[in-house]
Design a protein around this motif. Structure first.
Motif, PDB file in Angstrom:
ATOM      1  N   PRO A   1      11.757 -10.722   1.072  1.00  0.00           N
ATOM      2  CA  PRO A   1      10.600  -9.818   0.952  1.00  0.00           C
ATOM      3  C   PRO A   1      10.818  -8.440   1.580  1.00  0.00           C
ATOM      4  O   PRO A   1      10.370  -7.437   1.021  1.00  0.00           O
ATOM      5  N   ALA A   2      11.504  -8.371   2.709  1.00  0.00           N
ATOM      6  CA  ALA A   2      11.738  -7.069   3.345  1.00  0.00           C
ATOM      7  C   ALA A   2      12.622  -6.182   2.473  1.00  0.00           C
ATOM      8  O   ALA A   2      12.400  -4.968   2.375  1.00  0.00           O
ATOM      9  N   THR A   3      13.597  -6.773   1.815  1.00  0.00           N
ATOM     10  CA  THR A   3      14.483  -6.015   0.926  1.00  0.00           C
ATOM     11  C   THR A   3      13.721  -5.516  -0.291  1.00  0.00           C
ATOM     12  O   THR A   3      13.897  -4.365  -0.710  1.00  0.00           O
TER      13      THR A   3
ATOM     14  N   PHE B   1       6.801  -1.697  -2.463  1.00  0.00           N
ATOM     15  CA  PHE B   1       5.704  -2.630  -2.705  1.00  0.00           C
ATOM     16  C   PHE B   1       6.006  -3.987  -2.088  1.00  0.00           C
ATOM     17  O   PHE B   1       7.165  -4.398  -2.009  1.00  0.00           O
ATOM     18  N   GLU B   2       4.935  -4.676  -1.691  1.00  0.00           N
ATOM     19  CA  GLU B   2       5.062  -6.036  -1.189  1.00  0.00           C
ATOM     20  C   GLU B   2       5.326  -6.994  -2.349  1.00  0.00           C
ATOM     21  O   GLU B   2       4.878  -6.744  -3.480  1.00  0.00           O
ATOM     22  N   VAL B   3       6.026  -8.103  -2.076  1.00  0.00           N
ATOM     23  CA  VAL B   3       6.210  -9.151  -3.075  1.00  0.00           C
ATOM     24  C   VAL B   3       4.825  -9.580  -3.552  1.00  0.00           C
ATOM     25  O   VAL B   3       3.922  -9.763  -2.753  1.00  0.00           O
ATOM     26  N   GLY B   4       4.657  -9.712  -4.855  1.00  0.00           N
ATOM     27  CA  GLY B   4       3.361 -10.061  -5.432  1.00  0.00           C
ATOM     28  C   GLY B   4       2.586  -8.850  -5.925  1.00  0.00           C
ATOM     29  O   GLY B   4       1.636  -8.995  -6.681  1.00  0.00           O
ATOM     30  N   ALA B   5       2.973  -7.667  -5.491  1.00  0.00           N
ATOM     31  CA  ALA B   5       2.298  -6.447  -5.940  1.00  0.00           C
ATOM     32  C   ALA B   5       3.264  -5.479  -6.606  1.00  0.00           C
ATOM     33  O   ALA B   5       2.868  -4.404  -7.033  1.00  0.00           O
TER      34      ALA B   5
ATOM     35  N   GLY C   1       1.239  -2.790  -9.080  1.00  0.00           N
ATOM     36  CA  GLY C   1       1.397  -1.969  -7.885  1.00  0.00           C
ATOM     37  C   GLY C   1       0.229  -2.122  -6.939  1.00  0.00           C
ATOM     38  O   GLY C   1       0.268  -1.684  -5.802  1.00  0.00           O
ATOM     39  N   ASP C   2      -0.834  -2.769  -7.391  1.00  0.00           N
ATOM     40  CA  ASP C   2      -2.028  -3.030  -6.593  1.00  0.00           C
ATOM     41  C   ASP C   2      -2.240  -4.539  -6.568  1.00  0.00           C
ATOM     42  O   ASP C   2      -2.326  -5.159  -7.631  1.00  0.00           O
ATOM     43  N   PRO C   3      -2.327  -5.149  -5.394  1.00  0.00           N
ATOM     44  CA  PRO C   3      -2.451  -6.607  -5.349  1.00  0.00           C
ATOM     45  C   PRO C   3      -3.740  -7.142  -5.971  1.00  0.00           C
ATOM     46  O   PRO C   3      -3.838  -8.335  -6.257  1.00  0.00           O
ATOM     47  N   LEU C   4      -4.698  -6.277  -6.250  1.00  0.00           N
ATOM     48  CA  LEU C   4      -5.973  -6.712  -6.819  1.00  0.00           C
ATOM     49  C   LEU C   4      -6.059  -6.513  -8.329  1.00  0.00           C
ATOM     50  O   LEU C   4      -7.073  -6.865  -8.935  1.00  0.00           O
TER      51      LEU C   4
END
Length: 107
Positions: free
Chosen positions: A43-45, A52-56, A83-86
């Protein structure tokens, strides 16, 4: 459908694949990416490579080379990160393939 971050020869690559596969076949992605080594990115990579965070992570506009699963072309639409988790992006697979300009394909 899934977006998976991998490191191909140490460089981040996005793999966009059909959920119908069940899981990513690293050997097939390795061949499609033309890499000598391929490992899943942590996830950090993914965050460092895309912002972006994993999942977004958005399906498009993340700036990474893409390996594209041709099985997606059997579907009318695919859904994935915006690009937006929602929010989720709905897109025709042929458009996703065209915009992504893949460097490799999974058959």
């Amino acid at each position: 459908m899934a977006w998976v971050g991998v490191l191909a020869d140490g460089s981040p690559v996005a793999v966009i694949l059909s959920a119908g596969r069940g899981r990513l076949e690293l050997a097939a992605a390795w061949v499609a990416a033309g890499a000598e080594s391929l490992v899943l990115a942590d996830p950090a990579t993914v965050r460092a490579a895309t912002g972006f965070e994993v999942g977004a992570v958005p399906l498009v506009g993340h700036g990474l080379p893409v390996v594209f699963d041709r099985r997606l072309l059997e579907l009318a639409q695919v859904y994935g990160g915006s690009g937006d988790p929602l929010h989720t992006l709905a897109i025709a697979p042929a458009d996703l393939e065209r915009i992504s300009a893949p460097v490799g394909w999974l058959s």
